[in-house]
Design an enzyme around this catalytic site. Structure first.
Site, PDB file in Angstrom:
ATOM      1  N   GLY A  22     -24.322  13.620  24.837  1.00 31.65           N
ATOM      2  CA  GLY A  22     -23.376  14.665  25.225  1.00 31.65           C
ATOM      3  C   GLY A  22     -22.550  14.224  26.412  1.00 31.65           C
ATOM      4  N   LYS A  25     -23.811   8.134  28.757  1.00 23.52           N
ATOM      5  CA  LYS A  25     -23.830   6.913  27.936  1.00 23.52           C
ATOM      6  C   LYS A  25     -25.056   6.137  28.395  1.00 23.52           C
ATOM      7  CE  LYS A  25     -20.556   3.936  29.142  1.00 23.52           C
ATOM      8  NZ  LYS A  25     -19.264   3.205  29.173  1.00 23.52           N
ATOM      9  N   LYS A  41     -28.515   5.223  32.384  1.00 21.60           N
ATOM     10  CA  LYS A  41     -27.816   6.433  31.942  1.00 21.60           C
ATOM     11  C   LYS A  41     -26.608   6.583  32.862  1.00 21.60           C
ATOM     12  CE  LYS A  41     -29.140  11.256  30.898  1.00 21.60           C
ATOM     13  NZ  LYS A  41     -30.279  12.192  31.020  1.00 21.60           N
ATOM     14  N   ASP A 133     -37.595  22.298  27.316  1.00 23.38           N
ATOM     15  CA  ASP A 133     -36.819  21.766  26.191  1.00 23.38           C
ATOM     16  C   ASP A 133     -37.623  20.709  25.440  1.00 23.38           C
ATOM     17  OD1 ASP A 133     -33.471  20.277  25.783  1.00 23.38           O
ATOM     18  OD2 ASP A 133     -34.709  21.517  24.449  1.00 23.38           O
ATOM     19  N   LYS A 135     -39.026  18.797  22.532  1.00 26.41           N
ATOM     20  CA  LYS A 135     -38.686  18.584  21.113  1.00 26.41           C
ATOM     21  C   LYS A 135     -38.727  17.080  20.867  1.00 26.41           C
ATOM     22  CE  LYS A 135     -33.764  18.847  22.314  1.00 26.41           C
ATOM     23  NZ  LYS A 135     -32.481  19.533  22.084  1.00 26.41           N
ATOM     24  N   ASN A 138     -36.619  14.568  22.681  1.00 24.76           N
ATOM     25  CA  ASN A 138     -36.871  14.318  24.109  1.00 24.76           C
ATOM     26  C   ASN A 138     -38.153  13.554  24.353  1.00 24.76           C
ATOM     27  OD1 ASN A 138     -34.511  15.505  24.911  1.00 24.76           O
ATOM     28  ND2 ASN A 138     -35.413  17.533  25.267  1.00 24.76           N
TER      29      ASN A 138
HETATM   30  O1  LIG Z   1     -34.507   2.393  26.511  1.00 26.56           O
HETATM   31  C1  LIG Z   1     -33.962   3.364  25.955  1.00 26.56           C
HETATM   32  N1  LIG Z   1     -33.502   3.343  24.692  1.00 26.56           N
HETATM   33  C2  LIG Z   1     -33.526   2.287  23.815  1.00 26.56           C
HETATM   34  C3  LIG Z   1     -33.627   0.963  24.239  1.00 26.56           C
HETATM   35  C4  LIG Z   1     -33.611  -0.083  23.285  1.00 26.56           C
HETATM   36  C5  LIG Z   1     -33.515   0.219  21.931  1.00 26.56           C
HETATM   37  C6  LIG Z   1     -33.443   1.565  21.523  1.00 26.56           C
HETATM   38  C7  LIG Z   1     -33.434   2.602  22.465  1.00 26.56           C
HETATM   39  C8  LIG Z   1     -33.366   1.938  20.090  1.00 26.56           C
HETATM   40  C9  LIG Z   1     -32.065   1.483  19.459  1.00 26.56           C
HETATM   41  N2  LIG Z   1     -32.127   0.049  19.045  1.00 26.56           N
HETATM   42  C10 LIG Z   1     -32.116  -0.889  20.185  1.00 26.56           C
HETATM   43  C11 LIG Z   1     -33.445  -0.885  20.934  1.00 26.56           C
HETATM   44  C12 LIG Z   1     -33.806   4.639  26.702  1.00 26.56           C
HETATM   45  C13 LIG Z   1     -34.512   4.815  27.880  1.00 26.56           C
HETATM   46  C14 LIG Z   1     -34.379   5.992  28.606  1.00 26.56           C
HETATM   47  C15 LIG Z   1     -33.545   7.008  28.139  1.00 26.56           C
HETATM   48  C16 LIG Z   1     -33.409   8.258  28.896  1.00 26.56           C
HETATM   49  C17 LIG Z   1     -34.246   8.711  29.869  1.00 26.56           C
HETATM   50  N3  LIG Z   1     -33.792   9.895  30.304  1.00 26.56           N
HETATM   51  N4  LIG Z   1     -32.674  10.191  29.607  1.00 26.56           N
HETATM   52  C18 LIG Z   1     -32.437   9.196  28.742  1.00 26.56           C
HETATM   53  C19 LIG Z   1     -32.846   6.862  26.951  1.00 26.56           C
HETATM   54  C20 LIG Z   1     -32.985   5.680  26.225  1.00 26.56           C
HETATM   55  O2  LIG Z   1     -32.326   5.497  25.045  1.00 26.56           O
HETATM   56  C21 LIG Z   1     -31.712   6.604  24.414  1.00 26.56           C
HETATM   57  C22 LIG Z   1     -31.532   6.185  22.999  1.00 26.56           C
HETATM   58  C23 LIG Z   1     -30.497   5.334  22.683  1.00 26.56           C
HETATM   59  C24 LIG Z   1     -30.364   4.911  21.364  1.00 26.56           C
HETATM   60  C25 LIG Z   1     -31.260   5.337  20.380  1.00 26.56           C
HETATM   61  C26 LIG Z   1     -32.309   6.193  20.748  1.00 26.56           C
HETATM   62  C27 LIG Z   1     -32.453   6.603  22.056  1.00 26.56           C
END
Ligand SMILES: O=C(Nc1ccc2c(c1)CCNCC2)c1ccc(-c2cn[nH]c2)cc1OCc1ccccc1
Length: 318
Positions: A22, A25, A41, A133, A135, A138
């Site tokens: 939302g 990035k 983030k 929240d 779910k 999250n």
């Molecule tokens: O490390 C995080 N995500 C993340 C890292 C590597 C990979 C993936 C996902 C899956 C997609 N393929 C590539 C491998 C990661 C860490 C923290 C947070 C976070 C913590 N509070 N708010 C956000 C969000 C994160 O992501 C969000 C996301 C991005 C793409 C898809 C699924 C999830």
């Protein structure tokens, strides 16, 4: 503007964008001093608009929450136009996508995950927070296939403690407790318990217990009166959760903020040419700056059996 990124780029090597939600990035990055992967983030203050307070709520909560099943905040960098949250790397992505990909989980797999969710929620309640929240979107999966709770933007820490009534109706309708959607005053921890029940159902069945395209119809379905809702205390040793286990869910933090790891202090004190005592004091201030990030990422390296060492030669020769 490029100067917004100046401090960030000093400490992190930025890589691909993996998600654009939302108002944020998410980019992958590597912490230069430890070589550890992180997620960053990135939020633009202007486009955040009314959502800015929600980000402050999230940052303030995450600064106080240190737990094996909560996504760790390492560093916060704020510039004139941007807010950067440097967070724990969770390459397994969202539990939501994981369930979809597998259609539904086996009872054994659901039990492992649900014990981790109960652990995280019991911990945040013990710290006086309600998440509000809960779910599958999250809950992220880390590199060891463990769950990490995220998104504390809607969490509440009632002044008078968790048995204080909350009013704001928030979270996702399908996971919202009856009293919450009735607009009644509700107890945050009880609303979280309800959401965990919906989450448990989704893990096991692969679809939601209450669902309808029409939100008013959805509300009608949720109106099953919650006779006696289980408390988190009883949940910890619920018979279904105990199957195959000899002990109740362990919810205490493995990394309490008050405990500072000696090996990490030693490496940091040598690197930053400070006494161990002054290094320990600086870490315990929890400023969520480069010191906090380097300490926590060293601790993460130690947890993964990697050497507790910092890179001597900077990757990029300025
Ligand atoms: O490390 C995080 N995500 C993340 C890292 C590597 C990979 C993936 C996902 C899956 C997609 N393929 C590539 C491998 C990661 C860490 C923290 C947070 C976070 C913590 N509070 N708010 C956000 C969000 C994160 O992501 C969000 C996301 C991005 C793409 C898809 C699924 C999830």
């Amino acid at each position: 503007a490029v100067d917004d990124y100046e401090e960030l780029l000093r400490h992190y090597e930025l890589h691909e964008t993996i998600g654009t939600g939302g108002f944020a990035k998410v980019k992958l990055a590597r912490h230069r001093l430890t070589g550890e992967k992180v997620a960053i983030k990135i939020m633009d203050k202007e486009s955040l608009g009314d959502d800015l307070p929600r980000v402050k709520t999230e940052i303030d909560a995450m600064k106080n929450l240190s737990h094996q099943h909560i996504c760790r905040l390492y560093h916060v960098i704020e510039t004139p136009n941007k807010i950067f949250m440097i967070l724990e790397y969770c390459p397994g992505g969202e539990l939501f996508d994981y369930i979809i990909a597998k259609d539904r989980l086996t009872e054994d797999e659901a039990r492992i995950f649900f014990r981790q969710i109960v652990s995280a929620v019991t911990y945040i309640h013990s710290q006086g927070y309600a998440h509000r929240d809960l779910k599958p979107e999250n809950l992220l999966i880390d590199e060891d296939q463990n769950l990490k709770l995220i998104d504390f933007g809607l969490c509440a820490k009632p002044k008078g403690g968790l048995d204080y009534h909350l009013m704001t109706c928030c979270g996702s309708p399908a996971y919202a407790a009856p009293e919450l959607i009735q607009g009644k005053a509700y107890i945050g921890s009880e609303a979280d318990i309800w959401s965990m029940g919906v989450l448990m159902y989704a893990l096991i069945c692969g679809y939601l217990p209450f669902d309808d395209d029409n939100v008013m119809m959805l509300y009608k379905k949720i109106m099953v009166d919650p006779k006696k809702r289980i408390t988190v205390k009883h949940l910890l040793s619920h018979p279904w959760l105990m199957q195959g286990y000899s002990c109740p869910v362990e919810w205490h933090s493995k990394y309490p903020l008050c405990y500072i790891d000696e090996d990490c202090v030693t490496e940091l004190s040598v690197f930053f040419k400070r006494s161990k005592a002054s290094m320990s004091r600086l870490i315990s201030e929890w400023n969520y700056d480069q010191t906090t990030a380097t300490y926590l990422l060293l601790q993460s390296k130690k947890g993964h059996g990697k050497p507790v060492r910092l890179k001597r030669i900077p990757d990029v020769i300025d």
